[in-house]
Design a protein around this motif. Structure first.
Motif, PDB file in Angstrom:
ATOM      1  N   ARG A  39      52.594  35.455  35.756  1.00 40.17           N
ATOM      2  CA  ARG A  39      51.411  35.008  35.025  1.00 40.17           C
ATOM      3  C   ARG A  39      51.182  35.946  33.853  1.00 40.17           C
ATOM      4  O   ARG A  39      51.168  37.173  34.030  1.00 40.17           O
ATOM      5  CB  ARG A  39      50.187  35.032  35.951  1.00 40.17           C
ATOM      6  N   ASP A  73      45.948  38.500  32.315  1.00 38.53           N
ATOM      7  CA  ASP A  73      44.639  37.906  32.608  1.00 38.53           C
ATOM      8  C   ASP A  73      43.618  39.028  32.719  1.00 38.53           C
ATOM      9  O   ASP A  73      43.138  39.336  33.803  1.00 38.53           O
ATOM     10  CB  ASP A  73      44.690  37.095  33.914  1.00 38.53           C
ATOM     11  N   ARG A 103      38.894  36.306  27.638  1.00 36.98           N
ATOM     12  CA  ARG A 103      39.804  36.836  28.640  1.00 36.98           C
ATOM     13  C   ARG A 103      41.054  35.953  28.730  1.00 36.98           C
ATOM     14  O   ARG A 103      41.136  34.901  28.125  1.00 36.98           O
ATOM     15  CB  ARG A 103      39.115  36.959  30.019  1.00 36.98           C
ATOM     16  N   MET A 154      47.769  27.788  35.155  1.00 38.28           N
ATOM     17  CA  MET A 154      46.831  27.981  36.262  1.00 38.28           C
ATOM     18  C   MET A 154      45.768  26.907  36.108  1.00 38.28           C
ATOM     19  O   MET A 154      45.306  26.639  34.994  1.00 38.28           O
ATOM     20  CB  MET A 154      46.133  29.338  36.154  1.00 38.28           C
ATOM     21  N   GLU A 214      42.253  26.632  36.955  1.00 34.02           N
ATOM     22  CA  GLU A 214      41.139  27.420  37.488  1.00 34.02           C
ATOM     23  C   GLU A 214      39.848  27.192  36.717  1.00 34.02           C
ATOM     24  O   GLU A 214      38.848  27.856  36.961  1.00 34.02           O
ATOM     25  CB  GLU A 214      41.511  28.907  37.563  1.00 34.02           C
ATOM     26  N   ASP A 242      38.974  31.546  40.895  1.00 33.47           N
ATOM     27  CA  ASP A 242      38.167  31.214  39.723  1.00 33.47           C
ATOM     28  C   ASP A 242      37.694  29.773  39.752  1.00 33.47           C
ATOM     29  O   ASP A 242      36.576  29.482  39.333  1.00 33.47           O
ATOM     30  CB  ASP A 242      38.971  31.475  38.438  1.00 33.47           C
ATOM     31  N   ARG A 273      32.092  35.319  41.470  1.00 40.96           N
ATOM     32  CA  ARG A 273      32.912  35.696  42.627  1.00 40.96           C
ATOM     33  C   ARG A 273      32.743  37.143  43.063  1.00 40.96           C
ATOM     34  O   ARG A 273      33.193  37.517  44.146  1.00 40.96           O
ATOM     35  CB  ARG A 273      34.393  35.370  42.356  1.00 40.96           C
TER      36      ARG A 273
HETATM   37 MG    MG Z   1      41.944  33.590  38.180  1.00 38.94          MG
END
Ligand code: MG
Ligand code: PEP
Length: 587
Positions: free
Chosen positions: A339, A342, A365, A436, A438, A462, A472
């Motif tokens: 990935r 992030d 982000r 992803m 999310e 997420d 979260r």
């Molecule tokens: Mg995430």
């Protein structure tokens, strides 16, 4: 006389599963209290030199530990010590402390403490759990230097001869790495999080651990009996006989249970009626590859690359390439899904200038940052592409919210490919590029995104946060963070169906994928891959092998008829207790 405290139950964060029962061994490592001491201009140089000497002394100590690891062949821990050595070389630590001595006219201890305090405030504002956990690495280094400044010994763990449960304010990764499994039954700490290095090392050594207990060091006396459950995060101090016996039994069963589960390691991950689902691992350091193999992972479903950006300088293409090549070669014949960065908002390192954001979880982000900092992004993409010539890699973009981001990211990827082509550098031309899932907006247009993505990976951590509007990392609303909320199940179903209609695969790599009780529902939803922390893989595989797809579909359709998460959760638990009484009865 202090009255002995009986049967106190506390709940922390279970970071390494297993049950440990034993006497407490307190590590005297509390915060060192220092008063800020004013100095005269003439003393600045002496204080600066004292500080520099303490830094050098700390480096010497870490190098000695590293030397021991080299001798013992414990290669996998050396990387973490190196990361701590890098922090000690960070100009920010050195320069800002010296600046405090010089401009604030305060003694070395106070100057360092002040710098640590400022850093701590910066880290507290960081939204991203992984990055926030790096705070403890920096604090541990600060404490080590402070200890050397005031001449207090850093008590190691290698001298411990009896079997004990370690109780500490915090432990460094090097402490954890020095733990001998036959002596240290487990550990509990006041601070720490799931993704701190100490926790990562505990998981790789399979030492049961609970962190984030707040003030456990003040509640426990040396010699108290401690029970800890690294799966649930429960810690009991001086339990009554019946509780003690119940845990003892569970711990014996647990060992049996673990050994029994490891039998599944070599077996295929298929349901009773022949439906297969790939079980892969989530890792963040190449050192975790052996643990993946030990637990029968079919490659890496999520490689979080944030760690690469935590060093004393930004990673170069070469740094990326080295790590990803190790992954590609290490997991063969399976694949590793990497990935791209992030990172979540706020200023973090001296290398990346983060804007002040009031709501970093929704700020600049992940892919948004990469699309802005194109050169950084290109270095990472180039490292991944080059490493793809050495094994099977896939690339995955985090936090895609709409088609334009995917297109822009792919456009930059094409540019990097052309640059490599012009230099004649080989890479895997067929490398899959996925995203992803999310963000709810992406889930809503999953059918559209599926036309231009090679695969989806559902990041439930997420996806749940944004769908249910539950931060979260906010403990005040944690009770509303419900993976089995009917909305979440419907969203996942929509994503899986859209992917399958378009003929692409869909994985799940959020924590939900590693929750054994949810496995039949996830199978019923049709996920092709589940990616999780390595130690849970054998358990998840046992469940996969113990159900049929028709059971799973039936459970899913029953569950979709319920209206609230709590009803679904209890129905699922009841059904699991019927299907797998040994694992789920009474849980
Ligand atoms: Mg995430
Ligand atoms: C997720 O969001 O589910 C995920 C796997 O990514 P992270 O936890 O790194 O945000």
């Amino acid at each position: 006389m202090v009255k002995k405290r009986e049967n106190i139950t506390l709940k922390g964060i279970g970071v390494s599963s297993g049950i440990a029962i034993g006497r407490a061994h307190l590590i005297e490592r509390g915060r060192i209290e220092v008063e800020e001491r004013s100095i005269k201009p003439g003393q600045v140089e002496r204080e600066t030199n004292r500080f520099k000497r303490a830094v050098e002394q700390s480096k010497g100590q870490l190098r000695r530990i590293k030397g021991k690891f080299v001798k013992e062949g414990a290669k996998e821990h050396i990387y973490i010590i190196d990361a701590h050595l890098l922090i000690l070389e960070d100009r920010m630590l050195i320069d800002d402390t010296i600046k405090n001595i010089r401009e604030g006219l305060i003694g070395a201890e106070g100057a360092l403490k002040r710098h640590m305090h400022d850093l701590s405030k910066i880290f507290d504002r960081i939204e991203d759990e992984y990055l926030r956990a790096r705070k403890s690495d920096i604090e541990q280094i600060g404490e080590r230097v402070l200890r050397n400044l005031v001449g207090k010994r850093h008590e190691g763990l290698s001298h411990i001869k009896e079997k004990v449960v370690i109780v500490a304010h915090d432990l460094t990764p090097s402490d954890t790495a020095q733990m001998k499994k036959d002596k240290i039954l487990g550990f509990i700490t006041d601070i720490g999080g799931r993704t701190s290095h100490t926790s990562i090392v505990a998981r790789s050594l399979e030492i049961p651990a609970v962190v984030g207990l707040d003030n456990i060091t003040q509640q426990i006396m040396p010699g108290d009996i401690v029970v800890l459950d690294g799966m649930t995060g429960v810690v009991i101090i001086n339990p009554p006989k019946a509780v003690f016996k119940a845990y003892l039994e569970r711990s014996q069963n647990y060992q049996y249970f673990e050994e029994e589960l490891l039998r599944f390691k070599e077996l295929p991950s298929v349901t009773k009626d022949g439906y297969s689902v790939r079980l892969a691992g989530n890792i963040e350091l190449p050192e975790e590859i052996p643990s993946l193999k030990d637990h029968g992972a079919q490659g890496i479903g999520l490689y979080r690359t944030e760690f690469l950006y935590m060093g004393k300088r930004l990673p170069t293409e070469e740094d990326h390439f080295d790590v990803y090549r190790r992954l590609a070669e290490g997991v063969a014949p399976y694949s590793a899904t990497i990935r791209t960065l992030d990172m979540g908002g706020d200023k973090l390192t001296s290398h990346i200038e983060w804007a002040e954001e009031t709501n970093p979880a929704m700020g600049l982000r992940a892919i948004r940052f990469s699309l802005k900092e194109v050169e950084l992004f290109k270095a990472q993409l180039s490292g991944i592409l080059r490493a793809s010539a050495y094994g099977k890699l896939k690339i995955m973009f985090p936090m895609i919210s709409g088609m334009m981001e995917l297109r822009q990211a792919k456009e930059i990827l094409s540019e990097v490919k052309s640059e490599l082509d012009s230099k004649g550098i080989p890479y895997d031309r067929e490398m899959e590029v996925g995203i992803m899932m999310e963000i709810p907006s992406a889930a809503a247009i999953a059918d559209i995104l599926a036309k231009e993505a090679d695969f989806f990976s559902i990041g439930t951590n997420d996806l749940i946060q944004y769908s249910l509007a539950i931060d979260r990392v906010n403990e005040h609303v944690a009770y509303l963070y419900e993976p089995l909320h009917p909305a979440v199940i419907r969203i996942i179903k929509g994503v899986v169906d859209a992917a399958h209609n378009a003929g692409i695969k869909v994985s799940m790599c959020g924590e939900m994928a590693g929750e054994p009780a949810y496995v039949p529902i996830l199978l019923g939803l049709g996920l092709d891959e589940l990616s999780m922390n390595a130690p849970v893989i054998p358990w998840v595989k046992k469940i996969v092998r113990g159900v049929s797809m028709s059971d799973a579909k039936k459970l899913l359709s029953d569950v979709m008829a319920f209206t609230a998460a709590s009803e679904i959760e209890s129905h699922v638990r009841e059904r699991m207790a019927e299907l797998f009484p040994d694992e789920f009865m009474g849980r």
